[in-house]
Design a protein around this motif. Structure first.
Motif, PDB file in Angstrom:
ATOM      1  N   ASN A  26      61.616 -32.929  54.644  1.00 16.63           N
ATOM      2  CA  ASN A  26      60.189 -32.601  54.548  1.00 16.63           C
ATOM      3  C   ASN A  26      59.968 -31.184  54.015  1.00 16.63           C
ATOM      4  O   ASN A  26      59.052 -30.486  54.434  1.00 16.63           O
ATOM      5  N   LEU A  27      60.809 -30.766  53.077  1.00 16.49           N
ATOM      6  CA  LEU A  27      60.681 -29.444  52.472  1.00 16.49           C
ATOM      7  C   LEU A  27      59.684 -29.485  51.324  1.00 16.49           C
ATOM      8  O   LEU A  27      59.627 -30.459  50.580  1.00 16.49           O
ATOM      9  N   PHE A  28      58.943 -28.406  51.158  1.00 23.57           N
ATOM     10  CA  PHE A  28      58.044 -28.259  50.014  1.00 23.57           C
ATOM     11  C   PHE A  28      58.914 -28.009  48.787  1.00 23.57           C
ATOM     12  O   PHE A  28      59.773 -27.132  48.807  1.00 23.57           O
ATOM     13  N   PRO A  29      58.719 -28.768  47.700  1.00 15.81           N
ATOM     14  CA  PRO A  29      59.541 -28.540  46.508  1.00 15.81           C
ATOM     15  C   PRO A  29      59.135 -27.258  45.785  1.00 15.81           C
ATOM     16  O   PRO A  29      57.947 -26.916  45.748  1.00 15.81           O
ATOM     17  N   PRO A  30      60.096 -26.528  45.228  1.00 23.56           N
ATOM     18  CA  PRO A  30      59.748 -25.294  44.523  1.00 23.56           C
ATOM     19  C   PRO A  30      58.919 -25.587  43.272  1.00 23.56           C
ATOM     20  O   PRO A  30      59.201 -26.535  42.546  1.00 23.56           O
ATOM     21  N   LEU A  31      57.908 -24.760  43.046  1.00 24.62           N
ATOM     22  CA  LEU A  31      57.031 -24.895  41.879  1.00 24.62           C
ATOM     23  C   LEU A  31      56.936 -23.556  41.162  1.00 24.62           C
ATOM     24  O   LEU A  31      56.925 -22.507  41.817  1.00 24.62           O
ATOM     25  N   THR A  32      56.849 -23.595  39.846  1.00 25.17           N
ATOM     26  CA  THR A  32      56.591 -22.389  39.057  1.00 25.17           C
ATOM     27  C   THR A  32      55.523 -22.708  38.024  1.00 25.17           C
ATOM     28  O   THR A  32      55.387 -23.853  37.591  1.00 25.17           O
ATOM     29  N   TRP A  33      54.770 -21.690  37.638  1.00 28.29           N
ATOM     30  CA  TRP A  33      53.733 -21.890  36.636  1.00 28.29           C
ATOM     31  C   TRP A  33      53.649 -20.683  35.709  1.00 28.29           C
ATOM     32  O   TRP A  33      54.118 -19.596  36.023  1.00 28.29           O
ATOM     33  N   SER A  34      53.013 -20.927  34.569  1.00 34.18           N
ATOM     34  CA  SER A  34      52.799 -19.865  33.583  1.00 34.18           C
ATOM     35  C   SER A  34      51.560 -20.208  32.769  1.00 34.18           C
ATOM     36  O   SER A  34      51.052 -21.328  32.833  1.00 34.18           O
ATOM     37  N   GLY A  35      51.074 -19.230  32.020  1.00 37.21           N
ATOM     38  CA  GLY A  35      49.928 -19.462  31.140  1.00 37.21           C
ATOM     39  C   GLY A  35      48.574 -19.406  31.815  1.00 37.21           C
ATOM     40  O   GLY A  35      47.601 -19.949  31.286  1.00 37.21           O
ATOM     41  N   ALA A  36      48.475 -18.738  32.958  1.00 38.52           N
ATOM     42  CA  ALA A  36      47.170 -18.633  33.632  1.00 38.52           C
ATOM     43  C   ALA A  36      46.220 -17.770  32.810  1.00 38.52           C
ATOM     44  O   ALA A  36      46.637 -16.782  32.207  1.00 38.52           O
ATOM     45  N   PRO A  37      44.946 -18.123  32.773  1.00 34.41           N
ATOM     46  CA  PRO A  37      43.962 -17.295  32.064  1.00 34.41           C
ATOM     47  C   PRO A  37      43.926 -15.875  32.647  1.00 34.41           C
ATOM     48  O   PRO A  37      44.155 -15.685  33.848  1.00 34.41           O
ATOM     49  N   GLU A  38      43.611 -14.896  31.817  1.00 31.32           N
ATOM     50  CA  GLU A  38      43.549 -13.496  32.259  1.00 31.32           C
ATOM     51  C   GLU A  38      42.550 -13.289  33.395  1.00 31.32           C
ATOM     52  O   GLU A  38      42.722 -12.405  34.231  1.00 31.32           O
ATOM     53  N   GLU A  39      41.501 -14.102  33.432  1.00 30.60           N
ATOM     54  CA  GLU A  39      40.450 -13.950  34.445  1.00 30.60           C
ATOM     55  C   GLU A  39      40.840 -14.520  35.811  1.00 30.60           C
ATOM     56  O   GLU A  39      40.059 -14.435  36.761  1.00 30.60           O
ATOM     57  N   THR A  40      42.020 -15.088  35.934  1.00 26.66           N
ATOM     58  CA  THR A  40      42.454 -15.709  37.190  1.00 26.66           C
ATOM     59  C   THR A  40      42.480 -14.692  38.319  1.00 26.66           C
ATOM     60  O   THR A  40      43.063 -13.627  38.194  1.00 26.66           O
TER      61      THR A  40
END
Length: 154
Positions: A26-40
């Motif tokens: 029941n582990l949370f799987p690792p996630l990565t992201w990129s490309g977020a808008p500058e206004e985030t």
């Protein structure tokens, strides 16, 4: 640049390893992201199973993820108190609960949805649940990305 979301634990439309399932570790799987808008100013995440027998089932909801973050580690729910806010899932728990489709069902799809938001925090109460949190997040979404895995109980 487009917001993208990936997991090192599984590829798009591929099986999620058992250790990330409710009957596994029941582990949370690792996630990565990129490309977020500058206004985030923050991120929100929801994990849902649209193939559940009684309609879409929500397994995890997290809001107030800091804008400078670009990943959630395996088992992020064990992070310190200053961690992002978890909302009650459809099991009734304010944490990640992994895949648990009924035995014998065809593989279910688990959609991890990440939204880049134009506010630093959502004010939705924890007890409101994931649906209410995500509805509020959608009002502030600048961009959204998904990664989908599958899981089947044999």
């Amino acid at each position: 640049m487009t917001l993208t979301l990936i997991s090192k634990a599984f590829a798009q439309d591929q099986p999620i390893p058992k250790k990330y399932a409710r009957a596994g570790e029941n582990l949370f799987p690792p996630l990565t992201w990129s490309g977020a808008p500058e206004e985030t100013r923050s991120f929100a995440l929801m994990v849902e199973d649209p193939d559940a027998p009684h309609g879409t089932f929500r397994h995890c909801g997290i809001a107030n993820i800091p804008a400078q973050w670009c990943a959630l580690a395996e088992s992020v729910d064990t992070a310190p108190e200053q961690a992002p806010r978890f909302y009650k899932n459809d099991f009734g728990n304010a944490r990640y609960d992994g895949p648990q489709p009924p035995a014998g069902d065809r593989p279910h799809h688990y959609i991890f949805r990440l939204a880049a938001l134009d506010v630093p925090k959502l004010s939705t109460p924890d007890a409101a649940g994931i649906s209410a949190m995500w509805a509020e997040a959608k009002k502030h979404a600048l961009a959204e990305a998904t990664v989908t895995g599958t899981y089947q109980t044999h």
